[in-house]
Design an enzyme around this catalytic site. Sequence first.
Site, PDB file in Angstrom:
ATOM      1  N   HIS A  12       6.168  94.999  24.068  1.00  0.00           N
ATOM      2  CA  HIS A  12       7.416  95.763  24.208  1.00  0.00           C
ATOM      3  C   HIS A  12       8.354  95.417  23.054  1.00  0.00           C
ATOM      4  O   HIS A  12       9.128  94.457  23.122  1.00  0.00           O
ATOM      5  CB  HIS A  12       8.053  95.427  25.559  1.00  0.00           C
ATOM      6  CG  HIS A  12       9.245  96.262  25.912  1.00  0.00           C
ATOM      7  ND1 HIS A  12       9.300  97.066  27.038  1.00  0.00           N
ATOM      8  CD2 HIS A  12      10.442  96.440  25.301  1.00  0.00           C
ATOM      9  CE1 HIS A  12      10.467  97.680  27.102  1.00  0.00           C
ATOM     10  NE2 HIS A  12      11.200  97.307  26.056  1.00  0.00           N
ATOM     11  N   GLU A 195      15.986  97.876  34.545  1.00  0.00           N
ATOM     12  CA  GLU A 195      16.739  97.043  33.603  1.00  0.00           C
ATOM     13  C   GLU A 195      18.210  97.229  33.995  1.00  0.00           C
ATOM     14  O   GLU A 195      18.796  96.360  34.622  1.00  0.00           O
ATOM     15  CB  GLU A 195      16.459  97.484  32.155  1.00  0.00           C
ATOM     16  CG  GLU A 195      17.179  96.643  31.100  1.00  0.00           C
ATOM     17  CD  GLU A 195      17.101  97.255  29.691  1.00  0.00           C
ATOM     18  OE1 GLU A 195      16.860  98.473  29.550  1.00  0.00           O
ATOM     19  OE2 GLU A 195      17.330  96.493  28.721  1.00  0.00           O
ATOM     20  N   ASP A 274      14.250  93.929  21.194  1.00  0.00           N
ATOM     21  CA  ASP A 274      14.919  94.242  19.917  1.00  0.00           C
ATOM     22  C   ASP A 274      15.385  92.904  19.321  1.00  0.00           C
ATOM     23  O   ASP A 274      16.578  92.570  19.365  1.00  0.00           O
ATOM     24  CB  ASP A 274      16.143  95.140  20.160  1.00  0.00           C
ATOM     25  CG  ASP A 274      15.810  96.361  21.007  1.00  0.00           C
ATOM     26  OD1 ASP A 274      15.276  97.340  20.450  1.00  0.00           O
ATOM     27  OD2 ASP A 274      16.056  96.316  22.229  1.00  0.00           O
TER      28      ASP A 274
END
Length: 328
Positions: A12, A195, A274
């Site tokens: 991911h 999330e 990220d």
Amino acid sequence: MTVADLPKIELHLHHEGAAPPAFIRQLAHEKRVDLSRIFKSDGSYDFRNFAHFLSVYEAACEVLKSPEDFRRLTLAILEESAANGVVYSETFLSPDFCGGGDLLAWKDYLTAIQDAADEAERKFGITLRGVVTCVRHFGPEQAKRSAHCAAETAGEWITGFGMGGNEAVGAQGDFKWAFECAREAGLRLTTHAGEFGGPESVRDAVRDLGVERVGHGVRAIEDPDLVHELVDRGITLEVCPGSNVVLGLFPDFAAHPIAKLRDAGVKVTVSTDDPPFFHTTMRREYEMLGAAFGWQVEDFAALNETALNAAFCDEETRARVKKRLETS
Ligand code: ADE
Ligand code: ZN
């Protein structure tokens, strides 16, 4: 060997979200675009909350505007991943940021990205596969364009389809057409859920979209019946603890539910999401999890086996990566 030195599988990772801030600043400088508003004085990305994070992310994408930009980006992120011990990575690639959903443009971007991936495999020994993602807050019509791009380029390298973006916008089921289109093209499915959305969002992802993996999914912990359903259905969670902590879902690693989910029998894996935005790396994720839960080499080896089994690659690639895990 310390846990951080282990070879790793990452499932991911957002391609643009992995861009180091210095890389984006350099492109902005070359293109004479003023992006100073998205950086702090220490040079890192500046955001206040999840919605603001998404807008800073999209602002950074303003300078990622050609296949050549993505070729450079791909090399940079794979070098960094390999330096952190990652031997196999799946990144999320959005036609929205690679040609705006136009198929011919998308194919040009993809060629550049695959060229860079081949170079990185030769130089750094890391294998990349692509998961095409639509962006939830861009809406179902734009998602159909992304799914079309995904279906037309599905194969050995583009192996999955998924969705990121703002979970507060619309419902998982609004994107059924896009996910069915991708499934019919032979792509494996994942979506962000649980999330910022609650457990119901995870349930919708599994039931309405039929995904086999869920991005994050950690708020499933709020609903014991759902945890059982995830175990029964064999769903794999792409858990990104450092991302969740920085975005305020949990106060620290010790409060993160990954260990509880794992102990309940859910298939959990570890990724960075990220990494430069969240000041993390795969090494750091392993170190923080080891410190928070006392996980040892065997625990991380088991996580990697789960990740390898859930990877959206063909069996020949899986066998090759398995050898890398065993011999590293
Ligand atoms: N896009 C990039 N990072 C994301 C995240 N953590 N959640 C949803 N969409 C994203
Ligand atoms: Zn994500």
